[in-house]
Design a protein around this motif. Structure first.
Motif, PDB file in Angstrom:
ATOM      1  N   ALA A 127      43.188  32.106  34.421  1.00 15.69           N
ATOM      2  CA  ALA A 127      43.364  31.788  35.817  1.00 15.69           C
ATOM      3  C   ALA A 127      43.171  32.989  36.878  1.00 15.69           C
ATOM      4  N   ASN A 128      42.297  34.000  36.090  1.00 17.91           N
ATOM      5  CA  ASN A 128      41.669  35.304  36.929  1.00 17.91           C
ATOM      6  C   ASN A 128      40.567  34.928  37.701  1.00 17.91           C
ATOM      7  N   ARG A 129      39.848  33.763  37.335  1.00 15.54           N
ATOM      8  CA  ARG A 129      38.987  33.406  38.410  1.00 15.54           C
ATOM      9  C   ARG A 129      38.431  31.935  38.069  1.00 15.54           C
ATOM     10  N   GLY A 130      37.437  31.579  38.932  1.00 17.86           N
ATOM     11  CA  GLY A 130      37.019  30.267  38.783  1.00 17.86           C
ATOM     12  C   GLY A 130      38.140  29.012  38.917  1.00 17.86           C
ATOM     13  N   ILE A 131      38.026  27.548  38.452  1.00 13.62           N
ATOM     14  CA  ILE A 131      38.921  26.804  38.570  1.00 13.62           C
ATOM     15  C   ILE A 131      40.337  27.144  38.265  1.00 13.62           C
ATOM     16  N   GLY A 132      40.554  27.680  37.340  1.00 12.20           N
ATOM     17  CA  GLY A 132      42.020  28.238  37.082  1.00 12.20           C
ATOM     18  C   GLY A 132      42.602  29.062  38.114  1.00 12.20           C
ATOM     19  N   ALA A 152      45.988  35.379  32.025  1.00  7.35           N
ATOM     20  CA  ALA A 152      44.494  35.917  31.875  1.00  7.35           C
ATOM     21  C   ALA A 152      44.650  36.856  30.605  1.00  7.35           C
ATOM     22  N   ARG A 153      43.306  37.116  29.988  1.00  7.14           N
ATOM     23  CA  ARG A 153      43.368  37.788  28.787  1.00  7.14           C
ATOM     24  C   ARG A 153      42.977  39.363  29.116  1.00  7.14           C
ATOM     25  N   ASP A 154      42.427  39.574  30.140  1.00 13.55           N
ATOM     26  CA  ASP A 154      41.928  40.973  30.577  1.00 13.55           C
ATOM     27  C   ASP A 154      42.845  41.467  31.473  1.00 13.55           C
ATOM     28  N   LEU A 188      47.664  36.800  28.415  1.00 16.97           N
ATOM     29  CA  LEU A 188      47.471  35.671  27.628  1.00 16.97           C
ATOM     30  C   LEU A 188      45.997  35.388  26.984  1.00 16.97           C
ATOM     31  N   ASP A 189      45.801  35.606  25.843  1.00 12.77           N
ATOM     32  CA  ASP A 189      44.302  35.553  25.318  1.00 12.77           C
ATOM     33  C   ASP A 189      44.503  34.275  24.236  1.00 12.77           C
ATOM     34  N   VAL A 190      44.214  33.088  24.675  1.00  9.23           N
ATOM     35  CA  VAL A 190      44.520  32.068  24.105  1.00  9.23           C
ATOM     36  C   VAL A 190      43.820  31.939  22.744  1.00  9.23           C
ATOM     37  N   ALA A 191      42.899  32.676  22.571  1.00  8.29           N
ATOM     38  CA  ALA A 191      42.233  32.827  21.075  1.00  8.29           C
ATOM     39  C   ALA A 191      43.139  33.553  20.180  1.00  8.29           C
ATOM     40  N   ASN A 222      46.375  24.104  30.733  1.00  9.67           N
ATOM     41  CA  ASN A 222      45.264  24.506  29.873  1.00  9.67           C
ATOM     42  C   ASN A 222      43.847  24.838  30.234  1.00  9.67           C
ATOM     43  N   ASN A 223      43.412  25.696  30.996  1.00  2.96           N
ATOM     44  CA  ASN A 223      42.411  25.559  31.669  1.00  2.96           C
ATOM     45  C   ASN A 223      41.253  26.596  31.019  1.00  2.96           C
ATOM     46  N   ALA A 224      41.770  27.696  30.106  1.00  4.89           N
ATOM     47  CA  ALA A 224      40.748  28.716  29.877  1.00  4.89           C
ATOM     48  C   ALA A 224      39.633  28.054  29.051  1.00  4.89           C
ATOM     49  N   ALA A 242      28.082  22.456  20.870  1.00  2.29           N
ATOM     50  CA  ALA A 242      29.257  23.154  20.345  1.00  2.29           C
ATOM     51  C   ALA A 242      30.401  22.821  21.557  1.00  2.29           C
ATOM     52  N   TYR A 243      30.080  22.906  22.580  1.00  2.35           N
ATOM     53  CA  TYR A 243      31.025  22.746  23.817  1.00  2.35           C
ATOM     54  C   TYR A 243      31.455  21.449  24.046  1.00  2.35           C
ATOM     55  N   ALA A 244      30.374  20.418  23.943  1.00  2.00           N
ATOM     56  CA  ALA A 244      30.727  19.022  23.977  1.00  2.00           C
ATOM     57  C   ALA A 244      31.503  18.661  22.838  1.00  2.00           C
ATOM     58  N   SER A 270      33.871  20.337  21.228  1.00  2.00           N
ATOM     59  CA  SER A 270      35.072  21.048  21.449  1.00  2.00           C
ATOM     60  C   SER A 270      35.914  20.390  22.595  1.00  2.00           C
ATOM     61  N   LYS A 271      35.093  19.996  23.447  1.00  2.00           N
ATOM     62  CA  LYS A 271      36.089  19.131  24.372  1.00  2.00           C
ATOM     63  C   LYS A 271      36.321  17.786  23.888  1.00  2.00           C
ATOM     64  N   ALA A 272      35.392  17.076  23.104  1.00  2.67           N
ATOM     65  CA  ALA A 272      35.879  15.887  22.465  1.00  2.67           C
ATOM     66  C   ALA A 272      37.073  15.866  21.797  1.00  2.67           C
ATOM     67  N   TRP A 301      31.483  18.805  38.024  1.00  7.18           N
ATOM     68  CA  TRP A 301      30.380  20.331  37.945  1.00  7.18           C
ATOM     69  C   TRP A 301      30.811  20.839  39.366  1.00  7.18           C
ATOM     70  N   VAL A 302      31.248  22.077  38.837  1.00  7.27           N
ATOM     71  CA  VAL A 302      31.640  23.062  40.101  1.00  7.27           C
ATOM     72  C   VAL A 302      31.116  24.477  40.184  1.00  7.27           C
ATOM     73  N   ARG A 303      30.938  24.962  41.020  1.00  9.36           N
ATOM     74  CA  ARG A 303      30.112  26.438  41.277  1.00  9.36           C
ATOM     75  C   ARG A 303      31.275  27.598  40.973  1.00  9.36           C
ATOM     76  N   THR A 304      31.131  27.788  39.659  1.00 14.18           N
ATOM     77  CA  THR A 304      32.043  28.925  38.904  1.00 14.18           C
ATOM     78  C   THR A 304      31.043  29.708  38.199  1.00 14.18           C
ATOM     79  N   ARG A 305      31.746  30.731  37.467  1.00  7.68           N
ATOM     80  CA  ARG A 305      30.588  31.357  36.700  1.00  7.68           C
ATOM     81  C   ARG A 305      29.999  30.509  35.694  1.00  7.68           C
TER      82      ARG A 305
HETATM   83  N1  NAP Z   1      32.558  24.758  36.144  1.00  6.79           N
HETATM   84  C1  NAP Z   1      32.283  23.270  35.927  1.00  6.79           C
HETATM   85  O1  NAP Z   1      31.324  22.980  36.340  1.00  6.79           O
HETATM   86  C2  NAP Z   1      33.225  22.876  34.854  1.00  6.79           C
HETATM   87  C3  NAP Z   1      32.761  21.596  34.363  1.00  6.79           C
HETATM   88  C4  NAP Z   1      33.454  20.700  33.444  1.00  6.79           C
HETATM   89  C5  NAP Z   1      34.711  21.539  32.919  1.00  6.79           C
HETATM   90  N2  NAP Z   1      35.040  22.816  33.163  1.00  6.79           N
HETATM   91  C6  NAP Z   1      36.185  23.481  32.454  1.00  6.79           C
HETATM   92  O2  NAP Z   1      37.029  24.176  33.458  1.00  6.79           O
HETATM   93  C7  NAP Z   1      37.636  25.209  32.835  1.00  6.79           C
HETATM   94  C8  NAP Z   1      37.367  26.397  33.919  1.00  6.79           C
HETATM   95  O3  NAP Z   1      36.178  26.761  33.852  1.00  6.79           O
HETATM   96  P1  NAP Z   1      35.610  27.494  35.120  1.00  6.79           P
HETATM   97  O4  NAP Z   1      34.146  26.726  35.702  1.00  6.79           O
HETATM   98  O5  NAP Z   1      36.470  28.087  35.973  1.00  6.79           O
HETATM   99  O6  NAP Z   1      34.952  28.709  34.137  1.00  6.79           O
HETATM  100  P2  NAP Z   1      34.737  30.408  34.383  1.00  6.79           P
HETATM  101  O7  NAP Z   1      34.489  30.654  35.748  1.00  6.79           O
HETATM  102  O8  NAP Z   1      33.873  30.898  33.334  1.00  6.79           O
HETATM  103  O9  NAP Z   1      36.575  30.561  33.984  1.00  6.79           O
HETATM  104  C9  NAP Z   1      36.715  30.531  32.790  1.00  6.79           C
HETATM  105  C10 NAP Z   1      37.980  31.184  32.584  1.00  6.79           C
HETATM  106  O10 NAP Z   1      38.740  31.049  31.174  1.00  6.79           O
HETATM  107  C11 NAP Z   1      38.999  32.147  30.812  1.00  6.79           C
HETATM  108  N3  NAP Z   1      38.920  32.372  29.244  1.00  6.79           N
HETATM  109  C12 NAP Z   1      37.836  32.285  28.467  1.00  6.79           C
HETATM  110  N4  NAP Z   1      38.323  32.765  27.252  1.00  6.79           N
HETATM  111  C13 NAP Z   1      39.539  32.958  27.153  1.00  6.79           C
HETATM  112  C14 NAP Z   1      40.782  33.388  26.368  1.00  6.79           C
HETATM  113  N5  NAP Z   1      40.454  33.532  24.905  1.00  6.79           N
HETATM  114  N6  NAP Z   1      41.841  33.512  26.431  1.00  6.79           N
HETATM  115  C15 NAP Z   1      42.241  33.394  28.026  1.00  6.79           C
HETATM  116  N7  NAP Z   1      41.314  33.166  28.927  1.00  6.79           N
HETATM  117  C16 NAP Z   1      40.038  32.771  28.452  1.00  6.79           C
HETATM  118  C17 NAP Z   1      38.156  33.384  31.532  1.00  6.79           C
HETATM  119  O11 NAP Z   1      38.523  34.598  31.290  1.00  6.79           O
HETATM  120  P3  NAP Z   1      37.660  36.018  31.308  1.00  6.79           P
HETATM  121  O12 NAP Z   1      37.243  36.219  32.779  1.00  6.79           O
HETATM  122  O13 NAP Z   1      38.366  37.243  30.703  1.00  6.79           O
HETATM  123  O14 NAP Z   1      36.266  35.698  30.653  1.00  6.79           O
HETATM  124  C18 NAP Z   1      37.937  32.958  32.717  1.00  6.79           C
HETATM  125  O15 NAP Z   1      39.272  33.099  33.446  1.00  6.79           O
HETATM  126  C19 NAP Z   1      36.974  25.365  31.560  1.00  6.79           C
HETATM  127  O16 NAP Z   1      37.727  24.818  30.532  1.00  6.79           O
HETATM  128  C20 NAP Z   1      35.716  24.635  31.467  1.00  6.79           C
HETATM  129  O17 NAP Z   1      35.371  24.234  30.284  1.00  6.79           O
HETATM  130  C21 NAP Z   1      34.252  23.472  34.147  1.00  6.79           C
END
Ligand code: NAP
Length: 223
Positions: free
Chosen positions: A8-13, A31-33, A51-54, A78-80, A145-147, A149-151, A178-182
């Motif tokens: 939850a430190n960035r993006g959708i979370g 957040a892991r960092d 929280l490092d989910v890995a 569970n967003n990570a 791999a991503y696809a 993992s999500k399936a 599909w949203v504007r994140t990293r």
């Molecule tokens: N953006 C899209 O278009 C999109 C589309 C479909 C699904 N999603 C899903 O939406 C979720 C959020 O994605 P996002 O777009 O917000 O991506 P993002 O901006 O890349 O953010 C991913 C987040 O997950 C964290 N993370 C990664 N590995 C981790 C770990 N081992 N332990 C804890 N945190 C960890 C990252 O932390 P760090 O900063 O430490 O790396 C970051 O906070 C993901 O599950 C993604 O698959 C996104």
């Protein structure tokens, strides 16, 4: 009401955490960092939960801390997630990348739910942030791999929903679009608010009887 959002430190979370707070939740920002987690939590006026989910130990310690401090969790998101193989080929694959992807996207959510479900009671809600890329009904070749993992996360969602139904805990998967994140990049059509919307709906407004489904734009979609 206590909510935990992973990654939850960035993006959708981050957006889900922010809006859950405005709806009255006490939010634990996973957040892991340390630096990033603390900075994000400070920005939102909430608690950073290391929280490092890995990492099995990290998940165990986080659950022990939450049990000691709060005694329960009402909503777990569970967003990570990681996207490590965009542009990769199914047959020319890198084993380490595949394992690293599964470690976070599948096992991460699985182990966090297993650690925190004991802290949830009737009315609890678990959300797995999945992706349309993981839909078997539309499975393609993008980021294999991503696809996969999500399936697999979707399959796990169905199992977890069955396992927790008797305890009155709802478990659903969602695609944020599909949203504007990293991860999504600058050309995605959606904002992080759009990406957080279905998760917030499932976390708060959706009928608690909805469980074992896959949602996008607040509507059920095929697996
Ligand atoms: N953006 C899209 O278009 C999109 C589309 C479909 C699904 N999603 C899903 O939406 C979720 C959020 O994605 P996002 O777009 O917000 O991506 P993002 O901006 O890349 O953010 C991913 C987040 O997950 C964290 N993370 C990664 N590995 C981790 C770990 N081992 N332990 C804890 N945190 C960890 C990252 O932390 P760090 O900063 O430490 O790396 C970051 O906070 C993901 O599950 C993604 O698959 C996104």
């Amino acid at each position: 009401m206590i909510a935990l959002v992973t990654g939850a430190n960035r993006g959708i979370g981050f957006e889900i955490a922010r809006q859950l707070k405005t709806r009255g939740f006490t939010v634990l920002l996973g957040a892991r960092d340390a630096e990033e987690g603390q900075a994000a939590a400070d920005r939102l006026g909430m608690t950073w939960l290391p929280l490092d989910v890995a990492e099995r130990e990290s998940v165990k310690e986080a659950a022990a801390w939450v049990r000691a401090e709060h005694g329960r969790v009402d909503v777990l998101v569970n967003n990570a997630g990681v996207l490590l193989d965009e542009g990769a080929e199914v047959l020319d694959f890198d084993e380490a990348t595949l394992l690293a992807t599964l470690q976070v996207n599948l096992l991460g959510a699985w182990r966090v739910s297993a650690a925190f479900a004991p802290l949830m009671g009737k009315g609890g809600r678990i959300l797995n942030v999945s992706s349309g890329a993981g839909q078997l009904s539309g499975m393609g070749l993008w980021a294999p791999a991503y696809a996969v993992s999500k399936a697999a996360l979707n399959a796990h969602t169905i199992q977890l929903a069955q396992a927790l139904k008797g305890r009155g805990i709802a478990v659903n998967a969602l695609c944020p679009g599909w949203v504007r994140t990293r991860m999504g990049g600058p050309n995605a059509p959606g904002s992080i608010e759009d990406g957080a919307d279905t998760a917030l709906w499932l976390a708060t407004e959706a009928p608690p009887s909805l469980t074992g489904g896959f949602y996008r734009n607040r509507k059920e979609i095929p697996w």
